[in-house]
Design a protein around this motif. Structure first.
Motif, PDB file in Angstrom:
ATOM      1  N   ALA A  21     -19.260   5.417 -35.472  1.00 42.91           N
ATOM      2  CA  ALA A  21     -18.609   4.140 -35.761  1.00 42.91           C
ATOM      3  C   ALA A  21     -19.217   3.471 -36.994  1.00 42.91           C
ATOM      4  O   ALA A  21     -18.502   2.962 -37.853  1.00 42.91           O
ATOM      5  N   PHE A  22     -20.514   3.474 -37.092  1.00 42.03           N
ATOM      6  CA  PHE A  22     -21.161   2.921 -38.276  1.00 42.03           C
ATOM      7  C   PHE A  22     -22.572   3.484 -38.392  1.00 42.03           C
ATOM      8  O   PHE A  22     -23.155   3.987 -37.431  1.00 42.03           O
ATOM      9  N   ALA A  23     -23.113   3.382 -39.598  1.00 45.47           N
ATOM     10  CA  ALA A  23     -24.475   3.831 -39.886  1.00 45.47           C
ATOM     11  C   ALA A  23     -25.229   2.684 -40.528  1.00 45.47           C
ATOM     12  O   ALA A  23     -24.666   1.905 -41.314  1.00 45.47           O
ATOM     13  N   VAL A  24     -26.524   2.532 -40.216  1.00 50.05           N
ATOM     14  CA  VAL A  24     -27.378   1.522 -40.805  1.00 50.05           C
ATOM     15  C   VAL A  24     -28.665   2.208 -41.259  1.00 50.05           C
ATOM     16  O   VAL A  24     -29.286   2.934 -40.486  1.00 50.05           O
ATOM     17  N   PHE A  25     -29.027   2.002 -42.487  1.00 52.68           N
ATOM     18  CA  PHE A  25     -30.245   2.630 -42.996  1.00 52.68           C
ATOM     19  C   PHE A  25     -30.851   1.735 -44.069  1.00 52.68           C
ATOM     20  O   PHE A  25     -30.167   0.922 -44.689  1.00 52.68           O
ATOM     21  N   GLY A  26     -32.150   1.874 -44.264  1.00 51.80           N
ATOM     22  CA  GLY A  26     -32.835   1.037 -45.248  1.00 51.80           C
ATOM     23  C   GLY A  26     -34.334   1.208 -45.174  1.00 51.80           C
ATOM     24  O   GLY A  26     -34.842   2.228 -44.707  1.00 51.80           O
ATOM     25  N   ALA A  27     -35.079   0.158 -45.612  1.00 52.88           N
ATOM     26  CA  ALA A  27     -36.532   0.224 -45.666  1.00 52.88           C
ATOM     27  C   ALA A  27     -37.107  -1.176 -45.541  1.00 52.88           C
ATOM     28  O   ALA A  27     -36.447  -2.176 -45.851  1.00 52.88           O
ATOM     29  N   THR A  28     -38.337  -1.251 -45.071  1.00 51.45           N
ATOM     30  CA  THR A  28     -39.077  -2.515 -45.003  1.00 51.45           C
ATOM     31  C   THR A  28     -40.341  -2.375 -45.840  1.00 51.45           C
ATOM     32  O   THR A  28     -40.833  -1.275 -46.085  1.00 51.45           O
ATOM     33  N   GLY A  29     -40.888  -3.516 -46.291  1.00 50.17           N
ATOM     34  CA  GLY A  29     -42.116  -3.495 -47.077  1.00 50.17           C
ATOM     35  C   GLY A  29     -42.268  -4.738 -47.920  1.00 50.17           C
ATOM     36  O   GLY A  29     -41.574  -5.739 -47.713  1.00 50.17           O
ATOM     37  N   ASP A  30     -43.189  -4.668 -48.856  1.00 52.00           N
ATOM     38  CA  ASP A  30     -43.460  -5.789 -49.763  1.00 52.00           C
ATOM     39  C   ASP A  30     -42.530  -5.688 -50.960  1.00 52.00           C
ATOM     40  O   ASP A  30     -42.802  -4.993 -51.929  1.00 52.00           O
ATOM     41  N   PHE A  31     -41.421  -6.414 -50.873  1.00 44.18           N
ATOM     42  CA  PHE A  31     -40.445  -6.447 -51.964  1.00 44.18           C
ATOM     43  C   PHE A  31     -40.374  -7.868 -52.532  1.00 44.18           C
ATOM     44  O   PHE A  31     -39.288  -8.422 -52.728  1.00 44.18           O
ATOM     45  N   HIS A  32     -41.562  -8.506 -52.776  1.00 43.07           N
ATOM     46  CA  HIS A  32     -41.571  -9.920 -53.158  1.00 43.07           C
ATOM     47  C   HIS A  32     -40.939 -10.162 -54.526  1.00 43.07           C
ATOM     48  O   HIS A  32     -40.625 -11.302 -54.865  1.00 43.07           O
ATOM     49  N   GLN A  33     -40.730  -9.107 -55.307  1.00 44.56           N
ATOM     50  CA  GLN A  33     -40.066  -9.270 -56.605  1.00 44.56           C
ATOM     51  C   GLN A  33     -38.551  -9.064 -56.511  1.00 44.56           C
ATOM     52  O   GLN A  33     -37.874  -9.017 -57.527  1.00 44.56           O
ATOM     53  N   MET A  34     -38.064  -8.965 -55.312  1.00 46.16           N
ATOM     54  CA  MET A  34     -36.640  -8.689 -55.097  1.00 46.16           C
ATOM     55  C   MET A  34     -35.763  -9.804 -55.669  1.00 46.16           C
ATOM     56  O   MET A  34     -36.084 -10.988 -55.563  1.00 46.16           O
ATOM     57  N   THR A  35     -34.644  -9.422 -56.271  1.00 47.09           N
ATOM     58  CA  THR A  35     -33.644 -10.364 -56.767  1.00 47.09           C
ATOM     59  C   THR A  35     -32.266  -9.879 -56.313  1.00 47.09           C
ATOM     60  O   THR A  35     -32.095  -8.691 -55.977  1.00 47.09           O
ATOM     61  N   PRO A  36     -31.268 -10.761 -56.295  1.00 44.24           N
ATOM     62  CA  PRO A  36     -29.927 -10.337 -55.871  1.00 44.24           C
ATOM     63  C   PRO A  36     -29.285  -9.331 -56.810  1.00 44.24           C
ATOM     64  O   PRO A  36     -28.272  -8.720 -56.471  1.00 44.24           O
ATOM     65  N   ASP A  37     -29.879  -9.139 -57.987  1.00 47.24           N
ATOM     66  CA  ASP A  37     -29.305  -8.171 -58.922  1.00 47.24           C
ATOM     67  C   ASP A  37     -29.320  -6.756 -58.356  1.00 47.24           C
ATOM     68  O   ASP A  37     -28.519  -5.908 -58.774  1.00 47.24           O
ATOM     69  N   LEU A  38     -30.215  -6.495 -57.417  1.00 47.38           N
ATOM     70  CA  LEU A  38     -30.281  -5.150 -56.849  1.00 47.38           C
ATOM     71  C   LEU A  38     -28.961  -4.766 -56.189  1.00 47.38           C
ATOM     72  O   LEU A  38     -28.543  -3.605 -56.246  1.00 47.38           O
ATOM     73  N   LEU A  39     -28.297  -5.742 -55.573  1.00 45.32           N
ATOM     74  CA  LEU A  39     -27.057  -5.425 -54.862  1.00 45.32           C
ATOM     75  C   LEU A  39     -25.918  -5.091 -55.822  1.00 45.32           C
ATOM     76  O   LEU A  39     -24.917  -4.507 -55.401  1.00 45.32           O
ATOM     77  N   ASP A  40     -26.076  -5.440 -57.088  1.00 49.28           N
ATOM     78  CA  ASP A  40     -25.050  -5.049 -58.058  1.00 49.28           C
ATOM     79  C   ASP A  40     -25.021  -3.536 -58.244  1.00 49.28           C
ATOM     80  O   ASP A  40     -24.013  -2.977 -58.692  1.00 49.28           O
ATOM     81  N   GLU A  41     -26.150  -2.905 -57.922  1.00 56.14           N
ATOM     82  CA  GLU A  41     -26.211  -1.455 -58.076  1.00 56.14           C
ATOM     83  C   GLU A  41     -25.437  -0.724 -56.974  1.00 56.14           C
ATOM     84  O   GLU A  41     -25.231   0.486 -57.062  1.00 56.14           O
ATOM     85  N   LEU A  42     -25.035  -1.452 -55.919  1.00 59.64           N
ATOM     86  CA  LEU A  42     -24.297  -0.820 -54.829  1.00 59.64           C
ATOM     87  C   LEU A  42     -22.982  -0.240 -55.332  1.00 59.64           C
ATOM     88  O   LEU A  42     -22.652   0.922 -55.070  1.00 59.64           O
ATOM     89  N   ARG A  43     -22.245  -1.045 -56.069  1.00 59.65           N
ATOM     90  CA  ARG A  43     -20.982  -0.564 -56.616  1.00 59.65           C
ATOM     91  C   ARG A  43     -21.221   0.551 -57.624  1.00 59.65           C
ATOM     92  O   ARG A  43     -20.507   1.562 -57.626  1.00 59.65           O
ATOM     93  N   ASP A  44     -22.257   0.381 -58.466  1.00 62.03           N
ATOM     94  CA  ASP A  44     -22.547   1.406 -59.472  1.00 62.03           C
ATOM     95  C   ASP A  44     -22.879   2.740 -58.809  1.00 62.03           C
ATOM     96  O   ASP A  44     -22.464   3.810 -59.276  1.00 62.03           O
ATOM     97  N   GLY A  45     -23.639   2.689 -57.711  1.00 64.16           N
ATOM     98  CA  GLY A  45     -24.002   3.932 -57.022  1.00 64.16           C
ATOM     99  C   GLY A  45     -22.803   4.628 -56.411  1.00 64.16           C
ATOM    100  O   GLY A  45     -22.700   5.862 -56.454  1.00 64.16           O
ATOM    101  N   LEU A  46     -21.872   3.861 -55.847  1.00 66.57           N
ATOM    102  CA  LEU A  46     -20.670   4.467 -55.258  1.00 66.57           C
ATOM    103  C   LEU A  46     -19.805   5.094 -56.343  1.00 66.57           C
ATOM    104  O   LEU A  46     -19.264   6.195 -56.173  1.00 66.57           O
TER     105      LEU A  46
END
Length: 488
Positions: A375-400
């Protein structure tokens, strides 16, 4: 008799011409027109008889440039003047100030001459204004700084006068009556400036120094500490200089007034109204315990606020939410499927991609265990991503798109109670039904939830896809003190 009368008339004319030349050079120096002042003084020296005042004006016009070459020329002028007028107190004091302010490494000879000249000034005119100026240049103990004397006198006369304009008039009349008193000249220049239209705030700062100082630095500290407290941009900290600008402006205004007073020549008035006089200016008191406490408090406030703001901001910047990964065995009517090719492939890829970067990676697939449907899949990672910005999610479309998938709609979604950012994208695999990939990111985790596209072109379908992503994220990740519920 006629010849003697004509000679006397010519002598008087020459004296008047010399006096006019001196006053012209001094006026130009007073106005800060240094080049013109030098030209006027040199022209008068070349065409008329030399005078000590002309040498002094020419030397000061060179020294005021603050340049090594001009300092050398000023010294040459002073030495030439003292050859002709060896005991002139103004020439001696001007040359002494130049030598005492000289760099002892670059101009050791000039610097060594300073104390000798200062001693000569004290010998010829003990207690005079010139001797006081030399003592200040020599860093004499107990001699108040010119800026302290200036503020003290201006505050005193402003408080004693009914209006600021009256204070300025009083100071100008007193300075004209005693043109040799530099302290009065500084006071007159200061008050003439402070009574100009629009300078009321600067007058208040002079009259109420303690309150204005504490207010300025308290505002400075409040702005600096508000940046981390309100999670403002680091650039907002630049606004902390705004409360300090009035103090900087006042400092500049007072310094220019002192500079003008050093080159100003006043003429005594013919009549001084009694209501526009004030008593002799008293000695400037030494700094009190309250002054020292205020200075220490200001210093502690400035350093503490800056250090506290930087430290607090760094703590916030480097802080990130800590997550525990614990996926339930079932989610609603869906079962957690184990050892499926999709789950194993995603797990291996995440381990390779986040090696040495993430604390933990995860990949789970939910569906109908009996029918073997996903039905669905969930995957990812946890850790110290204190430099994270919302720009990372723009790469979602680029990757697809890089995977040769046909990408459709894209929208930002509510990330839910864990915060961060979330973005969803629809796409069409080559041999499957359309799907929706909703990615999230915050400073402690990132991941993607893939579900079947149930008409995401409408608002209901979009809300359904985003809601499924939020539920999956919050079911798998548990923040801080949250303890995952029992696996059911």
């Amino acid at each position: 008799m006629e010849a003697e009368s004509e000679t006397a008339s010519n002598a008087k004319a020459d004296i008047a011409t010399d006096a006019a030349a001196v006053e012209d050079a001094e006026a130009l120096l007073h106005q800060g027109r240094l080049v013109e002042a030098r030209q006027a003084a040199q022209r008068a020296l070349d065409t008329g008889g030399p005078t000590a005042r002309l040498y002094t004006a020419l030397g000061r016009a060179h020294a005021a440039e603050g340049d090594d070459d001009h300092d050398d020329r000023a010294e040459a002028v002073y030495r030439a003047g003292l050859d002709a007028f060896p005991d002139d107190i103004d020439l001696l004091s001007a040359y002494a100030e130049l030598c005492l302010n000289a760099d002892y490494l670059e101009r050791p000879g000039r610097h060594r001459r300073g104390p000798e000249l200062a001693a000569r000034v004290r010998e010829l005119a003990p207690g005079s204004v010139q001797a006081l100026r030399v003592e200040r240049a020599a860093g004499g103990k107990g001699v108040p700084k010119p800026s302290r004397v200036q503020r003290h006198d201006a505050r005193l006369v402003l408080r004693l006068s009914p209006t600021p304009r009256t204070a300025a008039d009083r100071a100008r009349i007193q300075a004209g009556a005693r043109p040799e008193d530099e302290r009065l000249a500084v006071l007159a220049e200061t008050l003439d400036t402070l009574v100009r239209p629009g300078w009321g705030p600067l007058r208040l700062m002079v009259v109420h120094p303690l309150a204005s100082t504490l207010l300025s630095w308290a505002s400075y500290a409040a702005i600096l500490l508000a940046v981390p407290a309100l999670h403002l941009s680091a650039w907002a900290a630049c606004a902390a200089v705004l409360p300090l600008l009035p103090s900087a402006a006042l400092h500049l205004v007072l310094r220019r007034a002192r500079r003008r007073a050093r080159t100003h020549t006043s003429t005594a008035p013919t009549h001084t109204p009694q209501d526009l006089t004030f008593p002799v200016l008293p000695p400037v008191p030494a700094p009190t315990a309250r002054d020292r406490i205020t200075g220490a408090l200001v210093l502690a406030t400035a350093v503490g606020a800056a250090a506290g703001s930087v430290t607090w901001s760094q703590i916030q910047y480097r802080d990130y939410p800590r997550y525990t990964v614990a996926a339930p065995l079932s989610l609603g009517s869906l079962d957690r499927l184990e050892l499926t090719p999709a789950q194993q492939g995603m797990a291996d890829q995440l381990t390779a991609n986040f090696a040495g970067v993430a604390h933990e990676t995860f990949a789970y697939v939910y569906g109908n265990e009996e029918l073997g449907r996903t039905a669905f899949a969930v995957f990812g990672a946890t850790g110290d991503f204190h430099q994270m910005t919302p720009d990372l999610l723009d790469e979602l479309r680029d990757g697809l798109e890089a995977s040769d998938l046909t990408v459709g709609a894209e929208w930002n979604a509510d990330p839910g109670r864990y915060g961060g950012w979330m973005k969803c994208v629809t796409y069409k695999p080559a041999v499957s039904v359309p799907e929706v990939a909703c990615g999230w990111a915050d400073k402690g985790s990132m991941g993607i939830v893939i579900t079947a596209d149930r008409g995401s072109g409408g608002s209901a379908g979009r809300n359904s896809a985003a809601d499924a992503a939020r539920q999956a994220r919050e079911a798998v990740l548990h923040r801080g003190a949250e303890r995952p519920g029992p696996e059911v």
